[in-house]
Design a protein around this motif. Structure first.
Motif, short mmCIF file in Angstrom:
data_model
loop_
_atom_site.label_atom_id
_atom_site.label_comp_id
_atom_site.label_asym_id
_atom_site.label_seq_id
_atom_site.Cartn_x
_atom_site.Cartn_y
_atom_site.Cartn_z
N LYS A 38 43.24 22.46 -73.57
CA LYS A 38 42.34 21.92 -74.09
C LYS A 38 40.17 22.68 -73.25
O LYS A 38 39.92 23.28 -74.26
N GLU A 43 45.28 25.24 -80.14
CA GLU A 43 45.28 24.52 -81.86
C GLU A 43 47.19 24.83 -81.56
O GLU A 43 47.86 23.63 -81.71
N ILE A 46 48.27 22.86 -78.43
CA ILE A 46 48.05 20.61 -78.56
C ILE A 46 49.38 20.83 -79.70
O ILE A 46 50.20 19.50 -78.73
N THR A 47 49.35 21.46 -79.88
CA THR A 47 50.46 20.71 -81.51
C THR A 47 52.19 20.53 -80.80
O THR A 47 53.22 19.60 -81.05
N ASP A 50 51.61 18.21 -78.72
CA ASP A 50 52.07 16.97 -79.16
C ASP A 50 53.94 16.46 -79.94
O ASP A 50 54.26 15.81 -79.89
N LEU A 125 45.23 4.87 -75.92
CA LEU A 125 45.60 5.79 -76.07
C LEU A 125 46.02 4.89 -78.30
O LEU A 125 46.25 3.70 -78.36
N ASN A 220 49.76 17.00 -73.50
CA ASN A 220 48.93 16.26 -74.96
C ASN A 220 47.93 15.50 -74.14
O ASN A 220 47.26 15.81 -74.98
N ALA A 221 48.55 14.52 -73.40
CA ALA A 221 47.54 13.59 -73.27
C ALA A 221 46.09 14.43 -72.98
O ALA A 221 44.34 14.15 -72.70
N THR A 224 43.93 15.86 -74.60
CA THR A 224 43.01 15.41 -75.54
C THR A 224 42.22 15.00 -74.40
O THR A 224 40.92 14.36 -75.34
N TYR A 225 42.33 13.81 -73.77
CA TYR A 225 41.62 12.80 -72.51
C TYR A 225 40.85 13.85 -71.30
O TYR A 225 40.31 13.10 -70.28
#
Length: 445
Positions: A38, A43, A46-47, A50, A125, A220-221, A224-225
């Motif tokens: 983050k 990216e 992150i990918t 995920d 989510l 990933n969470a 993202t958050y």
């Protein structure tokens, strides 16, 4: 040619303690990687996170429906083994009744705690917004909608379309039919029992990937958050511990004092060793020898303790099968922004009271949480994702759940024994001593 047998291959042993440490370590590492992703905007990271998390979730997803179906069929047909004579039937009936009563109290407490603390709230989510919209419409439906949604147009469609509530209904009907047929249905029951064992083995393999899945899901969470993701998990832990504490230190003492006429102080003095062992080992089965001996030390007749405590070990799980499914269902619903209505709360209660009996012999937190959330009409992907997220902190919660389970597995036989005149007050009031296993008694003889 030499006839000397080849040396046995060394098997890799699965150590639950190390596994729990690995899951927690993956939680920390995943959070760190998510924060890095983050902060740097990587990216590719992150990918990767995920992909790891979604793969683990997909692996869990395909076991949901067959696990529910076979567990219910095997559980219902296993109840036939409990019978045997009028006295046994009466004791079995009273024991099952108290199982249901205490499960009802525990699940109501779980719902109350969940409603107050609201674990999972504040973070939504959305793996499939359209699917979640349809879930929201279902949860606000009427009793008629619920009944109409129970019956599938055909058996295959219930499984192929992922209609878990319909699978539960079909499993209950087929399980009841197999139970009524007795030996005639034995080949079918044996097949389902074997299928359940196969699914359990596959699930066991998948669960061993939990540290990797946790790393991906949490990473990933967080990516993202951000740090907002940890508050829902902490609330889940807090709600589970609070619910277990209320049952363990309030409900059980009240039953002991006013129904069994047993001093709660005496109970905890004699049961503290097994409760500590259950908390650390996180296993009701491993605690069974100590649980049975503790029941006898509390004055429960040996013959009844030998029947009731093993039965309770597989059926009576207030922590895993009542409190946690209620809290967990609210957590998953909040996590995906799903509003639960009165019908859904009553469904959670019904699953806790009757579901643990329907899955007797196979009950565990995973089976009961899966059954509970699926009965609410959540699709398999939501069920699997929610459970996978909760699994990241499961080792922490499992200690409190197991201690509560084991306490209930001793309290209920004590209550029933008092009502049946099978409780020896002289043994009950004897000086407290740690429970001894058979090997220990032999060594001291």
């Amino acid at each position: 040619m030499s006839t000397t047998p080849a040396p046995e291959r060394r098997r890799l042993r699965f150590n639950p303690k190390y596994f729990a440490v690995a899951v927690v370590a993956s939680l920390v590492l995943g959070a760190l990687l998510g924060w890095i992703a983050k902060s740097t905007g990587a990216e590719w990271l992150i990918t990767t996170l995920d992909t790891i998390g979604s793969t683990f979730t997909n692996l869990l997803t395909f076991t949901v429906l067959p696990l529910i179906f076979t567990a219910i069929v095997v559980g219902i047909t296993s109840l036939r083994a409990v019978g045997g004579g009028r006295t046994a039937a009466r004791l079995g009936g009273k024991t099952a009744l108290w199982f249901a009563i205490t499960s009802l109290i525990a699940v109501v407490i779980g719902l109350a705690v969940g409603r107050i603390i609201q674990p999972g709230q504040g973070l939504v989510l959305e793996p499939d917004p359209e699917r979640l919209k349809s879930i929201g419409e279902k949860t606000q439906g009427s009793w008629l909608d619920l009944i109409n949604g129970l019956i599938p147009s055909n058996l295959v469609s219930a499984f192929s379309e992922g209609e878990t509530l319909q699978v539960v209904f079909v499993a209950l009907i087929i399980g009841a039919a197999a139970y009524s047929l007795g030996d005639t249905a034995k080949p079918f029951v044996d097949f389902n029992r074997s299928a359940f064992e196969v699914i359990q083995r596959v699930l066991g393999w998948i669960i061993r990937l939990a540290p990797l899945g946790t790393l991906g899901l949490i990473g990933n969470a967080v990516a993202t958050y951000g740090n907002e993701f940890f508050a829902p998990l902490l609330k889940l832990i807090g709600a589970t511990y609070l619910g277990c504490a209320l049952v363990l230190f309030v409900v059980y003492p009240v039953l002991l004092r006013f129904v069994a006429k047993v001093s709660p102080a005496t109970f905890f003095a004699k049961a503290w060793t097994v409760l500590q062992f259950a908390f650390v080992s996180r296993s009701s089965s491993a605690s069974l020898p100590l649980s049975r001996q503790t029941a006898e030390n509390l004055g429960v007749s040996s013959s009844y303790a030998n029947f009731a405590v093993p039965l309770a070990t597989t059926t009576k799980m207030d922590g895993c099968a009542a409190i946690y499914p209620a809290v967990g269902a609210i957590f998953i619903a909040n996590l995906f922004g799903i509003q639960l209505g009165p019908v859904q709360y009553l469904t959670i209660v019904a699953v806790a009271v009757f579901g643990s009996i329907a899955t007797a012999g196979v009950t565990g937190w995973f089976t009961m949480l899966t059954l509970t959330v699926s009965a609410l009409g959540f699709p398999p992907e939501v069920v699997a994702t929610g459970i996978a997220v909760a699994y990241a902190v499961d080792p922490i919660m499992d200690m409190a759940r197991t201690a509560t389970n084991v306490a209930g597995q001793i309290v209920v036989p004590t209550v029933v024994a008092r009502g049946e005149g099978l409780l020896d007050d002289e043994v009950l009031n004897a000086p407290s001593a740690p429970p001894l296993l058979a090997s220990d008694r032999a060594a001291t003889a």
